[in-house]
Write a protein that holds these residues in place. Structure first.
Motif, PDB file in Angstrom:
ATOM      1  N   ASP A 184      87.625 -18.753   8.514  1.00  0.00           N
ATOM      2  CA  ASP A 184      87.330 -19.142   7.236  1.00  0.00           C
ATOM      3  C   ASP A 184      86.821 -18.125   6.633  1.00  0.00           C
ATOM      4  O   ASP A 184      87.101 -17.708   5.228  1.00  0.00           O
ATOM      5  CB  ASP A 184      86.206 -20.305   7.292  1.00  0.00           C
ATOM      6  CG  ASP A 184      86.858 -21.606   7.695  1.00  0.00           C
ATOM      7  OD1 ASP A 184      87.589 -22.317   7.003  1.00  0.00           O
ATOM      8  OD2 ASP A 184      86.396 -21.982   8.828  1.00  0.00           O
ATOM      9  N   LEU A 185      86.049 -17.036   7.049  1.00  0.00           N
ATOM     10  CA  LEU A 185      85.379 -15.848   6.567  1.00  0.00           C
ATOM     11  C   LEU A 185      85.375 -14.822   7.635  1.00  0.00           C
ATOM     12  O   LEU A 185      84.679 -15.092   8.603  1.00  0.00           O
ATOM     13  CB  LEU A 185      84.097 -16.191   5.824  1.00  0.00           C
ATOM     14  CG  LEU A 185      83.544 -15.084   5.124  1.00  0.00           C
ATOM     15  CD1 LEU A 185      84.482 -14.557   4.240  1.00  0.00           C
ATOM     16  CD2 LEU A 185      82.152 -15.521   4.488  1.00  0.00           C
ATOM     17  N   GLY A 186      86.118 -13.542   7.416  1.00  0.00           N
ATOM     18  CA  GLY A 186      86.279 -12.698   8.435  1.00  0.00           C
ATOM     19  C   GLY A 186      86.123 -11.292   7.934  1.00  0.00           C
ATOM     20  O   GLY A 186      86.325 -10.850   6.852  1.00  0.00           O
ATOM     21  N   GLY A 204      91.315 -18.659   6.191  1.00  0.00           N
ATOM     22  CA  GLY A 204      92.250 -18.519   7.204  1.00  0.00           C
ATOM     23  C   GLY A 204      91.626 -19.598   8.442  1.00  0.00           C
ATOM     24  O   GLY A 204      90.725 -20.079   8.207  1.00  0.00           O
ATOM     25  N   GLY A 205      92.572 -19.764   9.310  1.00  0.00           N
ATOM     26  CA  GLY A 205      91.842 -20.907  10.378  1.00  0.00           C
ATOM     27  C   GLY A 205      92.822 -21.080  11.245  1.00  0.00           C
ATOM     28  O   GLY A 205      94.048 -21.196  11.000  1.00  0.00           O
ATOM     29  N   ARG A 211      96.613 -20.668   9.700  1.00  0.00           N
ATOM     30  CA  ARG A 211      97.133 -20.011   8.769  1.00  0.00           C
ATOM     31  C   ARG A 211      96.325 -18.579   8.805  1.00  0.00           C
ATOM     32  O   ARG A 211      95.168 -18.777   8.907  1.00  0.00           O
ATOM     33  CB  ARG A 211      97.253 -20.606   7.256  1.00  0.00           C
ATOM     34  CG  ARG A 211      98.204 -21.569   6.877  1.00  0.00           C
ATOM     35  CD  ARG A 211      97.873 -22.206   5.744  1.00  0.00           C
ATOM     36  NE  ARG A 211      98.648 -23.509   5.729  1.00  0.00           N
ATOM     37  CZ  ARG A 211      98.481 -24.484   4.650  1.00  0.00           C
ATOM     38  NH1 ARG A 211      97.570 -24.426   3.533  1.00  0.00           N
ATOM     39  NH2 ARG A 211      99.325 -25.352   4.484  1.00  0.00           N
ATOM     40  N   PRO A 212      96.757 -17.727   8.457  1.00  0.00           N
ATOM     41  CA  PRO A 212      95.956 -16.241   8.650  1.00  0.00           C
ATOM     42  C   PRO A 212      95.451 -16.452   7.141  1.00  0.00           C
ATOM     43  O   PRO A 212      95.717 -16.933   6.054  1.00  0.00           O
ATOM     44  CB  PRO A 212      97.187 -15.129   8.280  1.00  0.00           C
ATOM     45  CG  PRO A 212      98.392 -15.786   8.016  1.00  0.00           C
ATOM     46  CD  PRO A 212      98.356 -17.263   8.333  1.00  0.00           C
ATOM     47  N   GLY A 213      94.134 -15.532   6.812  1.00  0.00           N
ATOM     48  CA  GLY A 213      93.565 -15.503   5.910  1.00  0.00           C
ATOM     49  C   GLY A 213      94.077 -14.594   4.806  1.00  0.00           C
ATOM     50  O   GLY A 213      94.886 -13.782   5.278  1.00  0.00           O
TER      51      GLY A 213
END
Length: 810
Positions: A184-186, A204-205, A211-213
């Motif tokens: 979700d947050l990278g 993302g997740g 799905r990619p962020g």
């Protein structure tokens, strides 16, 4: 005892509240639903056997030796299974009695750990690369940021009342070892000159829809970290759909707003939070850096290993790697299934204190990494590891595979993922294939589509599914492959096909045998896959896909490690509700494949027409199961879709013309052609939209143009049903609504028919359903309970049947 993060007062208060909640629940003064809503955010999940799992957050996967010892003691005292290390660097206690959850939580606090945020709609455990701080290519070590952010968020109640779970990851280099781009947050560590900062990815997740962020900031200065985290959480709170849990993750907010609008809202929110929050983490970061302690002194020289055993030399090559600090090596300890017995935990703690830097790191592949082992200490460390009861080194293939707990304990599990990996390891060993090939493969297995085994990032992986043949259910797996995680390149895995669970090990043995041929020995698996692996796998899927009849091969209808026939009984949603969703998803997948083939065969008029008709028929029939209708043939599908979806304003009027053409095609008159390609595409998109918006009770939102007269007539009809029995006289508080004899009706159609009958009754009415013993009786009542209805009684009804009385509670 050394700790890595502080425990805010709020965590201690929540722990004491849990003790009160357990007492109230056991006394009957706190409902099961309310208790579940409170315990799950505390990291406490029910298991299939009636006991519980407690998940402990371990930020960055770092544990001191003293904490490891304490975890071993708590596991021996309060749990009934080995300690489990997860793909998100958590630690899990399994088979915990409910009354033991509070003393276990108290013991964790004494060790500087907590389970708060281990589950539910919360900010989950924050992860980082297991080798951060020692990786030769790292930009800088983000672990202090992970620990400081954990302590900050633990004190904020808003971080534990989110629309859905929220995952954060920090990677130390562009290799993205923590999978920051699929969280979700990278955050990925970067520098501008001497300034530390991060590339920021969001939305993302991994899950049933992975799905990619998207890139939010190419460079975010580290002093802006906290404002950025708060900005993303605020956007999540503001825009997420809390009503539909299947569409409430942050990635669906991005989908709803669109990329540009989503990022613009984030920018505005970041400006606002920067004005409110400044440099809160600075002092904490310094403190956390000090708490980590110092690495042992580097040795002045390395001792000779010439006289050591071949087993030791193999271990050095497979399980150790050089650190960026000269004179030290990091050591991998592979764990079968991510599990470790109490005695081994205590031995490992002592070895780390004697030969390393007194701490370990949990790796995302469910293994343990021990950093800062001086090279001269490696022989002694290896000798100590040989005393562990678990297999040490690379000879056990299962220890190099990744799997979630699956249906063994998880209430959402479909298949027994761990047992499959054990069967794979055995057949690979029996075939004489080196276990190191499984390590190279990085095989990931999930028991269901939810990605707990992280199959979305697997070069090769499987996820569980349920299928039926001639009235018998059997376990199956979808094969996924081709994920890539390299610098500047992220590609999630894609599906190649489905295979029965019993055929997975021989399928993999043949694939690995081909990979191990002499001409490929110097290639890594991705290179082999591109050259010939993919085509080989597709051919093998065709070979192993067939499922023999139940009479000829009953073992195909049993999962690995199970003696009984396969069933989805025990899933938290019940087999029936879950089975409906899986049936719809499978029909939609077939419809999409037929449409793709039609598009590729546009030049062949006959083939294109036939494939478009097939695609439209599958799409129109996919959702009919929610109405209790078996589509059977395309004509039925077209007629019933029109009646139940277009006539009821659930689907657009524009599809009527297409359905007329499609039915003409069935009668042999001119119908669908390539000119109707866009209309078929629109129908598929409409059905997919309906499926995406379907709620947990298998209902659909009605469009605003709904005919209110028809709605009023339906309301009148349902109110009359309350007086069907007892001469039309309904009881004031407990109205008898309807009796339904579903003997002989299989799952999930029995549940769907009962659900439709229930929806025609007023609230507080009773539905009496007669069900066969076995799966119908096990699953239909459970499915209604999960949807919030009340099962009043279950009593025998004739031979091998039961009468189930259900009250419509909502």
């Amino acid at each position: 005892m050394q700790t890595t993060y502080g425990i805010p007062p709020r965590v201690r208060e929540e722990t004491e509240q849990h003790a009160l909640d357990v007492g109230r629940f056991l006394s009957g003064s706190l409902s099961m639903e309310m208790f579940k809503a409170r315990r799950v955010p505390r990291g406490i999940y029910s298991q299939r056997r009636g006991d519980y799992m407690l998940r402990v957050r371990v930020p960055g996967g770092m544990l001191w030796s003293s904490q490891l010892r304490r975890l071993a003691e708590l596991n021996r005292q309060y749990a009934g299974a080995d300690l489990h290390f997860t793909t998100r660097q958590d630690v899990q206690f399994h088979n915990v009695r409910l009354e033991n959850t509070y003393p276990l939580m108290k013991g964790l606090l004494e060790a500087g750990l907590t389970s708060l945020g281990g589950g539910g709609n919360t900010v989950r455990n924050i992860t980082t690369c297991a080798h951060s701080g020692i990786h030769p290519a790292e930009v800088f070590d983000p672990l202090p940021h992970v620990l400081a952010l954990t302590e900050y968020l633990l004190s904020r109640k808003s971080a534990y009342n989110l629309p859905r779970k929220f995952k954060i990851a920090f990677s130390c280099s562009e290799e993205d070892g923590a999978l920051a781009r699929v969280n979700d947050l990278g955050f990925i560590a970067r520098r501008r000159g001497e300034q530390k900062g991060f590339a920021v990815y969001t939305a993302g997740g991994m899950g049933a829809v992975s799905r990619p962020g998207v890139l939010f900031r190419d460079f975010l200065a580290e002093e802006e970290l906290l404002p950025a985290v708060n900005a993303v959480l605020n956007i999540f709170h503001r825009f997420a759909d809390r009503r539909n849990r299947h569409r409430s993750r942050l990635r669906f907010v991005l989908e709803k707003l669109g990329r540009e609008h989503f990022l613009a809202e984030l920018e505005k929110e970041l400006v606002k939070t920067k004005a409110e929050i400044q440099n809160v983490l600075d002092s904490t970061l310094q403190l956390e850096q000090q708490q980590r302690g110092k690495a042992p002194e580097a040795p002045a020289h390395n001792s000779s290993t010439s006289a050591l055993s071949k087993k030791y030399e193999d271990w050095l090559k497979t399980c150790t790697f050089p650190q960026r600090q000269g004179g030290f090596r990091g050591v991998f300890l592979p764990l079968k299934r991510g599990d470790m017995p109490v005695e081994d935990l205590q031995l490992l703690a002592g070895l780390c204190e004697k030969h390393a830097a007194s701490h370990i790191r949990v790796h995302r592949r469910q293994n343990i990494l021990i950093p800062f082992v001086p090279q001269e200490q490696l022989p002694g460390f290896f000798a100590g590891l040989e005393r562990l009861s678990i297999q040490n080194g690379s000879s056990e293939g299962e220890a190099w595979t990744v799997s979630c707990k699956g249906a063994d304990t998880c209430q959402l599990g479909i298949c027994r993922a761990q047992e499959l990996n054990a069967a794979i390891s055995k057949e690979v060993r029996d075939a004489g294939i080196p276990a190191r090939l499984l390590a190279e493969l990085e095989l990931h297995t999930s028991g269901c589509p939810n990605n707990c085994g992280q199959h979305a990032i697997a070069p090769l992986g499987f996820y569980g599914a349920a299928r039926r043949k001639s009235g018998h259910s059997y376990p199956a797996y979808n094969l996924v492959a081709e994920a890539q995680l390299g610098p500047g390149n992220l590609q999630l895995s894609s599906e190649l096909g489905m295979i029965p669970a019993r055929s997975v090990p021989p399928f993999l043995v043949e694939l690995l045998s081909d990979y191990s041929r002499r001409e490929y020995q110097d290639h890594d698996f991705p290179a082999y896959w591109q050259e010939r692996g993919r085509s080989t796998a597709v051919s093998l899927l065709e070979k192993y896909a067939p499922v023999p009849s139940y009479e000829d091969a009953p073992e195909y209808y049993r999962d690995w490690g199970a003696e009984e026939d396969f069933s989805l009984a025990g899933r938290s949603a019940g087999e029936c509700g879950a089975g409906v969703i899986e049936l719809i998803a499978e029909e939609l997948k077939k419809s999409e494949k037929a449409y793709d083939r039609a598009r590729r065969n546009a030049a062949d008029a006959s083939a294109c027409s036939r494939l478009l008709l097939e695609s439209a028929g599958l799409a129109a029939g996919a959702l009919l199961v929610t109405k209790g209708i078996e589509p059977g043939d395309p004509d039925t599908s077209f007629r019933e879709f029109e009646r139940h979806f277009i006539d009821q304003n659930l689907a657009s009027e524009k599809h009527r013309d297409l359905l007329i053409l499609a039915r003409s095609s069935l009668r042999g008159t001119p119908g669908l052609t390539k000119d109707n390609m866009e209309q078929v595409r629109a129908l598929l998109d409409e059905v997919q939209r309906l499926y995406d918006r379907m709620d947990a009770s298998l209902n659909f939102p009605v469009q605003e143009s709904e005919d209110r007269t028809e709605q009023a007539e339906q309301t009148e009809r349902t109110s009359m049903l309350g007086a069907e029995k007892k001469g039309g006289k309904a009881e004031e508080k407990q109205k008898v609504g309807r009796e339904l004899d579903l003997r002989g009706v299989p799952c999930p159609m029995n549940f769907v028919q009962a659900k439709i009958a229930m929806e025609q009754l007023p609230v507080d009415s009773l539905l009496e359903v007669i069900l066969d013993e076995g799966e119908p009786l096990e699953n239909v009542p459970q499915s209604f309970t999960e949807q919030g209805q009340e099962v009043v009684s279950v009593i025998p009804e004739g031979d091998r049947a039961h009468r189930v009385v259900i009250r419509r509670a909502k």
